[in-house]
Design an enzyme around this catalytic site. Structure first.
Site, PDB file in Angstrom:
ATOM      1  N   LYS A  88       0.861  -1.194   0.000  1.00  0.00           N
ATOM      2  CA  LYS A  88       0.000   0.000   0.000  1.00  0.00           C
ATOM      3  C   LYS A  88       0.890   1.235   0.000  1.00  0.00           C
ATOM      4  CE  LYS A  88      -3.132   2.333   3.204  1.00  0.00           C
ATOM      5  NZ  LYS A  88      -4.206   2.108   4.165  1.00  0.00           N
TER       6      LYS A  88
HETATM    7  C1  R5P Z   1      -1.743   4.351   7.691  1.00  0.00           C
HETATM    8  O1  R5P Z   1      -0.842   4.188   8.424  1.00  0.00           O
HETATM    9  C2  R5P Z   1      -2.968   3.600   7.864  1.00  0.00           C
HETATM   10  O2  R5P Z   1      -2.920   2.310   7.326  1.00  0.00           O
HETATM   11  C3  R5P Z   1      -4.144   4.354   7.403  1.00  0.00           C
HETATM   12  O3  R5P Z   1      -5.267   3.821   7.949  1.00  0.00           O
HETATM   13  C4  R5P Z   1      -4.360   4.410   5.945  1.00  0.00           C
HETATM   14  O4  R5P Z   1      -3.250   4.766   5.202  1.00  0.00           O
HETATM   15  C5  R5P Z   1      -5.443   5.356   5.800  1.00  0.00           C
HETATM   16  O5  R5P Z   1      -6.153   5.441   4.715  1.00  0.00           O
HETATM   17  P1  R5P Z   1      -6.537   6.917   4.290  1.00  0.00           P
HETATM   18  O6  R5P Z   1      -5.248   7.658   4.075  1.00  0.00           O
HETATM   19  O7  R5P Z   1      -7.281   6.668   3.024  1.00  0.00           O
HETATM   20  O8  R5P Z   1      -7.391   7.521   5.357  1.00  0.00           O
END
Ligand code: R5P
Length: 263
Positions: free
Chosen positions: A172
């Protein structure tokens, strides 16, 4: 690859080779994040539209019914907080045995390339992959987390490639210019985070750009659950990821669903 590991990964990444993962793991270092104050309330209506749910074991146990068929991606790294001086000061927080007891489909750990604790987080990724391979549990490496990181193709490409070299089964990262280079140089599927809440159309644009430049999908959190209409938003994101909808069509879908809801 072991059949069990393959099977678990196939539950997350669908037959069209795409996935909409819903990230609600933010509390592991941010505490009660906006929109996730009562996780169960946020998660329940979104769950039918998520290809997987990414969260911590505490929120899984307390806020998700055990009869769900949605694959769980369990965050197993942590140990820091938004108040920590150094965000990279993370370690493995959940054993593989516990992940198996929780019947998860994958585990997720952050690596902090270029940060103070880079070495520990990368070695931890490798150790986690060893454990995952032993039991058939895929590992998601979460890359490029850090306040001062320049999120360009060179840096993100470095992070993703290192994660894949350590054996991560999927990665990711963030979307950036020249994203296709990041994907090309990474031999495992790449999903993107949504990042901070932006207007819905911008977030849909981000999802569109990511998948049209090679991302396998999104692991999106705030741009879904902090939307005025989270269900409409996740459906619009799905239209882009799984149906190759244009941004305009997905946005129309979002607005239409929003209207219906407000009737
Ligand atoms: C990061 O460290 C975590 O996994 C977050 O929950 C993730 O990256 C968050 O998703 P978003 O940036 O779409 O809120």
């Amino acid at each position: 690859m072991c059949w069990g590991l393959d099977n678990r990964l196939n539950r997350i990444i669908k037959q069209d080779n795409r996935t909409v993962m819903l990230a609600v793991d933010h509390g592991y270092f941010l505490g009660p994040t906006t929109g996730l104050e009562v996780p169960k309330k946020t998660i329940e209506p979104l769950l039918p539209y998520a290809d997987s749910l990414m969260l911590t074991r505490g929120i899984l146990r307390t806020s998700v019914d055990s009869d769900t068929s949605v694959p769980i991606v369990l965050r197993v790294s942590g140990g820091n907080s938004i108040l920590s001086k150094e965000l990279s000061d993370e370690d493995i927080t959940v054993s593989m045995e516990e992940a198996i007891r929780l019947n998860v489909s994958a585990v997720a750990l952050s690596i902090y390339v270029g940060s103070e604790y880079e070495h520990r987080t990368i070695v931890n990724l490798s150790k986690l992959v060893d454990e995952g391979e032993k039991y058939g549990i895929p590992v998601l490496a979460v890359t490029a987390v850090g306040r001062e990181m320049i999120r360009d193709a060179k840096y993100l490409g470095l992070c993703c490639r290192i994660a894949a070299e350590m054996g991560a089964h999927f990665v990711k990262t963030y979307y950036c210019e020249d994203f296709e280079k990041v994907v090309k140089n990474c031999p495992v599927p790449v999903v993107i985070a949504g990042g901070k809440k932006t207007p819905e159309k911008d977030a849909l644009n981000l999802a569109f750009d990511a998948v049209s430049h090679g991302a396998t999908g999104v692991d999106m959190g705030r741009n879904i659950f902090q939307s005025e209409n989270p269900v409409a938003m996740i459906k619009a994101v799905r239209a882009i990821v799984h149906e190759n909808a244009s941004v305009d069509d997905a946005y129309k879908l979002f607005k239409g669903l929003e209207k219906e809801q407000n009737k």
